[in-house]
Design a protein around this motif. Sequence first.
Motif, PDB file in Angstrom:
ATOM      1  N   ALA A 112       0.885  -1.122  -0.073  1.00 30.92           N
ATOM      2  CA  ALA A 112       0.010  -0.008  -0.248  1.00 30.92           C
ATOM      3  C   ALA A 112       0.729   1.215  -0.068  1.00 30.92           C
ATOM      4  O   ALA A 112       2.005   1.289   0.669  1.00 30.92           O
ATOM      5  CB  ALA A 112      -0.947  -0.019   1.201  1.00 30.92           C
ATOM      6  N   TYR A 143      -8.653   0.963   5.084  1.00 25.44           N
ATOM      7  CA  TYR A 143      -8.581   1.103   3.673  1.00 25.44           C
ATOM      8  C   TYR A 143      -7.062   1.137   3.118  1.00 25.44           C
ATOM      9  O   TYR A 143      -6.272   1.918   3.962  1.00 25.44           O
ATOM     10  CB  TYR A 143      -9.054   2.466   3.401  1.00 25.44           C
ATOM     11  CG  TYR A 143     -10.815   2.359   3.577  1.00 25.44           C
ATOM     12  CD1 TYR A 143     -11.622   1.888   2.604  1.00 25.44           C
ATOM     13  CD2 TYR A 143     -11.389   3.081   4.709  1.00 25.44           C
ATOM     14  CE1 TYR A 143     -13.166   1.820   2.946  1.00 25.44           C
ATOM     15  CE2 TYR A 143     -12.644   3.036   4.938  1.00 25.44           C
ATOM     16  CZ  TYR A 143     -13.377   2.431   4.031  1.00 25.44           C
ATOM     17  OH  TYR A 143     -14.839   2.627   4.081  1.00 25.44           O
ATOM     18  N   ASN A 196      -4.587   1.812  -0.332  1.00 29.03           N
ATOM     19  CA  ASN A 196      -4.771   2.111  -1.752  1.00 29.03           C
ATOM     20  C   ASN A 196      -3.106   1.995  -2.289  1.00 29.03           C
ATOM     21  O   ASN A 196      -2.188   2.509  -1.576  1.00 29.03           O
ATOM     22  CB  ASN A 196      -4.856   3.777  -1.871  1.00 29.03           C
ATOM     23  CG  ASN A 196      -5.230   4.133  -3.283  1.00 29.03           C
ATOM     24  OD1 ASN A 196      -4.775   3.261  -4.105  1.00 29.03           O
ATOM     25  ND2 ASN A 196      -5.842   5.197  -3.656  1.00 29.03           N
ATOM     26  N   ASN A 197      -3.114   1.218  -3.234  1.00 31.69           N
ATOM     27  CA  ASN A 197      -1.601   0.953  -3.728  1.00 31.69           C
ATOM     28  C   ASN A 197      -1.478   1.531  -5.220  1.00 31.69           C
ATOM     29  O   ASN A 197      -0.558   1.116  -5.804  1.00 31.69           O
ATOM     30  CB  ASN A 197      -1.297  -0.699  -3.567  1.00 31.69           C
ATOM     31  CG  ASN A 197      -2.323  -1.499  -4.704  1.00 31.69           C
ATOM     32  OD1 ASN A 197      -3.151  -1.025  -5.162  1.00 31.69           O
ATOM     33  ND2 ASN A 197      -2.075  -2.638  -4.767  1.00 31.69           N
ATOM     34  N   ASN A 198      -2.241   2.478  -5.645  1.00 32.63           N
ATOM     35  CA  ASN A 198      -2.153   3.018  -6.867  1.00 32.63           C
ATOM     36  C   ASN A 198      -2.390   4.497  -6.568  1.00 32.63           C
ATOM     37  O   ASN A 198      -3.467   4.945  -6.434  1.00 32.63           O
ATOM     38  CB  ASN A 198      -3.260   2.510  -7.913  1.00 32.63           C
ATOM     39  CG  ASN A 198      -3.239   3.355  -9.079  1.00 32.63           C
ATOM     40  OD1 ASN A 198      -2.353   3.787  -9.522  1.00 32.63           O
ATOM     41  ND2 ASN A 198      -3.984   2.735 -10.073  1.00 32.63           N
ATOM     42  N   VAL A 218      -5.880   7.817  -6.664  1.00 37.83           N
ATOM     43  CA  VAL A 218      -6.063   8.448  -5.543  1.00 37.83           C
ATOM     44  C   VAL A 218      -7.393   9.113  -5.739  1.00 37.83           C
ATOM     45  O   VAL A 218      -7.139   9.999  -6.729  1.00 37.83           O
ATOM     46  CB  VAL A 218      -4.869   9.087  -4.602  1.00 37.83           C
ATOM     47  CG1 VAL A 218      -5.383  10.098  -3.846  1.00 37.83           C
ATOM     48  CG2 VAL A 218      -3.955   8.041  -4.195  1.00 37.83           C
ATOM     49  N   ALA A 253     -10.933   5.283  -6.095  1.00 39.52           N
ATOM     50  CA  ALA A 253     -11.339   3.899  -5.360  1.00 39.52           C
ATOM     51  C   ALA A 253     -11.663   4.405  -3.780  1.00 39.52           C
ATOM     52  O   ALA A 253     -10.806   4.734  -3.381  1.00 39.52           O
ATOM     53  CB  ALA A 253      -9.917   2.877  -5.205  1.00 39.52           C
ATOM     54  N   GLY A 273      -9.287   4.330  -0.777  1.00 41.24           N
ATOM     55  CA  GLY A 273      -8.899   3.076  -1.334  1.00 41.24           C
ATOM     56  C   GLY A 273      -9.770   2.009  -1.052  1.00 41.24           C
ATOM     57  O   GLY A 273     -10.816   2.362  -0.983  1.00 41.24           O
ATOM     58  N   LEU A 274      -9.310   0.852  -0.881  1.00 40.67           N
ATOM     59  CA  LEU A 274     -10.330  -0.379  -0.842  1.00 40.67           C
ATOM     60  C   LEU A 274     -10.353  -0.740   0.655  1.00 40.67           C
ATOM     61  O   LEU A 274      -9.338  -0.760   1.318  1.00 40.67           O
ATOM     62  CB  LEU A 274      -9.858  -1.237  -1.730  1.00 40.67           C
ATOM     63  CG  LEU A 274      -9.644  -1.095  -3.357  1.00 40.67           C
ATOM     64  CD1 LEU A 274      -9.060  -2.369  -3.989  1.00 40.67           C
ATOM     65  CD2 LEU A 274     -11.054  -0.557  -3.871  1.00 40.67           C
TER      66      LEU A 274
END
Length: 143
Positions: free
Chosen positions: A65, A76, A78-80, A84, A87, A92-93
């Motif tokens: 992440a 949550y 987020n790795n992208n 930002v 998702a 994030g997810l």
Amino acid sequence: MRTFYKILGSLLIAVTIASCETEVVIGDGFDNRPTLNEILSNQELWYVDLNNTQGNPDIPFMTKAFTVSFDFGTLYANNNLVGVGRAGAGLGLDVGSYQILNNQVSILHDIDGLHDFTVVVLNYNRIKMIDMHRGTVYYLRRL
């Protein structure tokens, strides 16, 4: 004899006055420092600073992440960074849940299982999360 009583009386008054003690309390004693829950949830995104990680970074959801968010018991990730804002309403997810007890956070990740961290607040913008079982130290910064 009269002088003796005057000296004794003066000494008794001096000792009595000197032995009086008062405790002055200003304010109501309320500790206005924010709780760990307030610190974690008041910031939407925490950047996982992997360059400063100490130890073996073997917790997949922390190493994959770019950002993590703590939102009312839901974790949550987020790795992208490009994604930002898209998702999960920018957080994030949903990857798991967390509970806070004093200065410790227990994260129950949906895939990776339970992980316990001791959290040290370094300053307003930075915290240190220490994995209690492996000793790995992760640094998180506010975005």
